[in-house]
Design a protein around this motif. Structure first.
Motif, mmCIF file in Angstrom:
data_model
loop_
_atom_site.group_PDB
_atom_site.id
_atom_site.type_symbol
_atom_site.label_atom_id
_atom_site.label_comp_id
_atom_site.label_asym_id
_atom_site.label_seq_id
_atom_site.Cartn_x
_atom_site.Cartn_y
_atom_site.Cartn_z
ATOM 1 N N PHE A 126 0.797 -1.727 0.149
ATOM 2 C CA PHE A 126 0.030 -0.060 0.001
ATOM 3 C C PHE A 126 1.404 0.965 0.147
ATOM 4 O O PHE A 126 0.551 2.219 -0.552
ATOM 5 N N ALA A 127 1.872 1.389 0.364
ATOM 6 C CA ALA A 127 2.814 2.102 0.680
ATOM 7 C C ALA A 127 3.836 2.545 -0.737
ATOM 8 O O ALA A 127 3.763 3.961 -1.256
ATOM 9 N N GLU B 114 1.033 4.222 -3.473
ATOM 10 C CA GLU B 114 0.741 5.766 -2.878
ATOM 11 C C GLU B 114 1.575 6.035 -3.808
ATOM 12 O O GLU B 114 1.028 7.808 -4.304
ATOM 13 N N SER B 115 2.369 5.722 -3.965
ATOM 14 C CA SER B 115 3.528 7.047 -5.482
ATOM 15 C C SER B 115 2.683 6.332 -6.451
ATOM 16 O O SER B 115 3.307 6.848 -7.317
ATOM 17 N N PRO C 184 -0.226 7.919 -8.275
ATOM 18 C CA PRO C 184 -2.099 8.035 -8.556
ATOM 19 C C PRO C 184 -3.017 7.596 -8.793
ATOM 20 O O PRO C 184 -3.888 7.674 -8.124
ATOM 21 N N THR D 289 -3.689 4.555 -6.717
ATOM 22 C CA THR D 289 -4.935 5.012 -5.736
ATOM 23 C C THR D 289 -6.053 5.686 -5.297
ATOM 24 O O THR D 289 -6.321 6.434 -4.757
ATOM 25 N N GLN E 237 -8.171 -1.376 -0.186
ATOM 26 C CA GLN E 237 -7.443 -0.212 0.739
ATOM 27 C C GLN E 237 -8.749 -0.283 2.599
ATOM 28 O O GLN E 237 -8.485 -0.933 2.872
#
Length: 190
Positions: free
Chosen positions: A106-107, A110-111, A113, A116, A125
């Motif tokens: 998930f981290a 986030e990079s 867009p 996410t 999520q």
């Protein structure tokens, strides 16, 4: 005098039986709470393939992480009905690794867009966060049940009755990984 000894033996027998029944009840409560953890872990394991399928479209170059999560999921799948208290620590360790890799996924996501902001990824999520909260609650119930069982076994005459009650090894408490207990430095995240 004989009547007194008979009554004393009868009272001791009743006390021992009540203690034995308490140990068996607590042992079964630990097994029940493990079942609760397994149910929550099964939800997590059912959700992971969907998350990976969504992420795979966007994260082709993160294939190693995705493959690692898939392998960990297979290794950590809950064994409903398995109540070998000696193997619980191994299971908790495998689940901790899986949780850490999902957090990493998930981290990394986030990079991206476009990932996410994807509706299915956002829903995945949210569902994953909900399942993790349920797992945390189930672990608290488990630790409480383990504490009660340990108290019943470790207080006299529990130790004498534990083997007869089917408690050979005491189950371990669920403990967080050492890395998660370390203090967090805000400077690392700025």
């Amino acid at each position: 005098m004989t009547l007194f000894l008979i009554l004393l033996a009868l009272a001791a027998g009743i006390v021992l039986y009540v203690w034995y029944a308490a140990i068996v009840t607590r042992r079964n409560k630990v097994a029940e709470t493990l079942g609760g953890i397994d149910a929550q872990l099964q939800q997590r394991h059912d959700l992971i393939p969907n998350v990976l399928a969504i992420a795979r479209r966007f994260l082709e170059h993160e294939k190693t992480l995705l493959d690692q999560i898939t392998a960990l999921r297979t290794q950590a799948l809950p064994q409903i009905g398995e109540r070998d208290f000696g193997r619980i620590a191994e299971k908790f360790k495998a689940e901790a690794s899986l949780g850490a890799d999902m957090t990493r996924l998930f981290a990394v996501a986030e990079s991206y867009p476009e990932l996410t902001s994807s509706g299915p990824m956002m829903e995945a999520q949210r569902s994953y966060a909900e399942v993790e909260a349920n797992i945390a609650a189930a672990r608290r119930f488990y630790n409480s049940a383990v504490g009660n069982l340990r108290n019943a076994v470790q207080i006299f005459p529990g130790g004498l009755l534990a083997g007869a009650a089917g408690v050979g090894t005491l189950p371990p408490f669920y403990e967080a990984e050492a890395a998660s207990r370390a203090p967090v430095s805000a400077a690392d995240h700025l």
